[in-house]
Scaffold this motif. Structure first.
Motif, PDB file in Angstrom:
ATOM      1  N   MET A  34       4.783 -23.914 -25.766  1.00  0.00           N
ATOM      2  CA  MET A  34       5.780 -24.791 -25.654  1.00  0.00           C
ATOM      3  C   MET A  34       6.282 -25.488 -26.878  1.00  0.00           C
TER       4      MET A  34
ATOM      5  N   ARG B 185       0.459 -21.261 -22.085  1.00  0.00           N
ATOM      6  CA  ARG B 185       1.576 -20.849 -22.779  1.00  0.00           C
ATOM      7  C   ARG B 185       1.987 -21.675 -23.839  1.00  0.00           C
TER       8      ARG B 185
ATOM      9  N   ILE C  87       9.098 -28.364 -28.357  1.00  0.00           N
ATOM     10  CA  ILE C  87      10.119 -29.372 -28.048  1.00  0.00           C
ATOM     11  C   ILE C  87      10.495 -30.152 -29.207  1.00  0.00           C
TER      12      ILE C  87
ATOM     13  N   ARG D  74       4.211 -34.094 -21.683  1.00  0.00           N
ATOM     14  CA  ARG D  74       3.234 -33.343 -21.615  1.00  0.00           C
ATOM     15  C   ARG D  74       2.175 -33.255 -22.737  1.00  0.00           C
TER      16      ARG D  74
ATOM     17  N   HIS E 111      11.183 -32.986 -22.425  1.00  0.00           N
ATOM     18  CA  HIS E 111      11.687 -31.721 -22.341  1.00  0.00           C
ATOM     19  C   HIS E 111      10.827 -30.804 -21.951  1.00  0.00           C
ATOM     20  N   ASP E 112       9.610 -31.170 -21.315  1.00  0.00           N
ATOM     21  CA  ASP E 112       8.595 -30.426 -21.071  1.00  0.00           C
ATOM     22  C   ASP E 112       8.553 -29.708 -19.568  1.00  0.00           C
ATOM     23  N   THR E 113       9.738 -28.952 -19.270  1.00  0.00           N
ATOM     24  CA  THR E 113       9.903 -28.490 -17.800  1.00  0.00           C
ATOM     25  C   THR E 113       8.369 -27.562 -18.001  1.00  0.00           C
ATOM     26  N   PRO E 114       7.781 -27.576 -17.079  1.00  0.00           N
ATOM     27  CA  PRO E 114       6.674 -26.735 -16.803  1.00  0.00           C
ATOM     28  C   PRO E 114       7.192 -25.122 -16.737  1.00  0.00           C
ATOM     29  N   ALA E 115       6.401 -24.406 -17.594  1.00  0.00           N
ATOM     30  CA  ALA E 115       6.786 -22.959 -17.356  1.00  0.00           C
ATOM     31  C   ALA E 115       6.754 -22.374 -16.254  1.00  0.00           C
TER      32      ALA E 115
END
Lengths: 234, 234
Positions: B54, B52, B56, B76, A5-9
């Motif tokens: 994160m 940033r 999850i 990530r 779920h670690d879409t880049p910010a």
């Protein structure tokens, strides 16, 4: 439940819901994101404090592409933003706001393929301290009515001291991704021959019947907001 | 639900559950923290990526004062830790792991006193990449059996390629706080005279009856882990 779920910010200013990486089970359209945000009870809000990650559960509400969160003015996230406010120039603080709904435990024939059915949204954005009185009131209405639709007009209006004691942050969605897993286990072909039970244990969240606090006058019926909440989160 | 859950992070090495700040509704004893961690379905894991925040959702499990989380090796957080591993010297990554259980929506006579009944735990600690094969297997058992007690011995054993594909992080609890809110609204004295309904809408999470995936041999009964999960999360 592996966490891809670690879409880049993405930096603020880009269109929301942009596709950063097409992950497994990932969806990025606004309708999918909004539906999950609207169905959640609380958000887990992440921010960086003194270089370390912090995640706290918070009530929230959505208005279009803006999420509102609130907390006592003494909390770190509110304090952190407020301290950066100088002469009405608010400095934004980057947050990650995650909402997860659990729908089932997925039991497979091997430990490896065990999973969880869920719907989740990860939102990235900058948190802005809400100082405008009208927007502050609007935000509190949105947050209150997220859990209890229509409640705002059923209760005693806010007092000035209450407004002052309630810090509100607005997070405009800069990037968001939704993930949804449904269905049964996906086992290795050879494993289907094993004498192992496999399937799903459904997980449901339900709103029960209202329980008054014992100090409600007898001729006071349960208000429409309660039924609205039970419908919304059914 | 205001979020005074912001216990300052404490450096690793100090005793777990130390009291950093005595917040409202806060508890810091190990029994309270462990009970909530054991009752949660998923954790919201926060870390800092490129400066940033994160957050999850992840499956997890607890063994004493260690929490295990896992994910595809491509995610990530796992990648970030693994890339820091050089010649078996693992560099730890600071994480915040939060588990929240929602028990009710608290409707007060004023918007200000609306709240949420909940139990939550915020854990701070360093995430260590698990490379020892025995610890890796143990961690996967702990994570699997968090949701399905006893499941590990019911299923086909892990394969070498599956172990390799599953990154595991161990987080020793460096500091943890629990927060619990129960009961009805606490209104201002004057507001009890208002003709406004006030009380609690209970929120419950339930595990339903198991649904097999349609490929289970007819003489295969539902295994004990399913009943154990229904008891555990009832």
């Amino acid at each position: 439940m592996t966490s891809d779920h670690d879409t880049p910010a993405r930096p603020a200013g880009l269109p929301p819901y942009a596709i950063a990486r097409q992950g497994r089970r990932a969806r990025y359209d606004a309708a999918s994101v909004h539906a999950i945000l609207d169905a959640g009870l609380v958000a887990h809000v992440g921010f960086v404090a003194d270089g370390r990650p912090m995640v706290i559960p918070m009530a929230y509400g959505r208005d279009g592409d803006t999420l509102f969160i609130h907390g006592a003015t003494t909390t770190r996230i509110i304090r952190g933003v407020a301290e950066d406010v100088a002469e009405d120039v608010a400095k934004d603080v980057q947050v990650c706001l995650t909402v997860t709904l659990i729908d089932g435990i997925v039991a497979a024939r091997s430990a490896f393929h065990h999973s969880v059915n869920y719907r989740s949204v990860v939102v990235h954005g900058a948190a802005r301290h809400v100082t405008d009185p009208a927007e502050h009131d609007h935000a509190l209405r949105v947050i209150t009515e997220h859990l209890l639709p229509g409640r705002w007009d059923e209760v005693r209006p806010m007092l000035a001291k209450e407004r002052k004691a309630t810090g509100v942050l607005a997070v405009r969605i800069a990037a968001a991704s939704a993930k949804i897993r449904t269905g049964g286990p996906v086992d290795d072909d050879a494993d289907y021959a094993l004498p192992v039970w496999a399937g799903v244990l459904p997980v449901t969240t339900a709103i029960g019947r209202p329980i008054d606090d014992g100090r409600v006058a007898e001729d006071t019926p349960p208000p429409p907001s309660l039924a609205a909440a039970r419908r919304k989160f059914a």
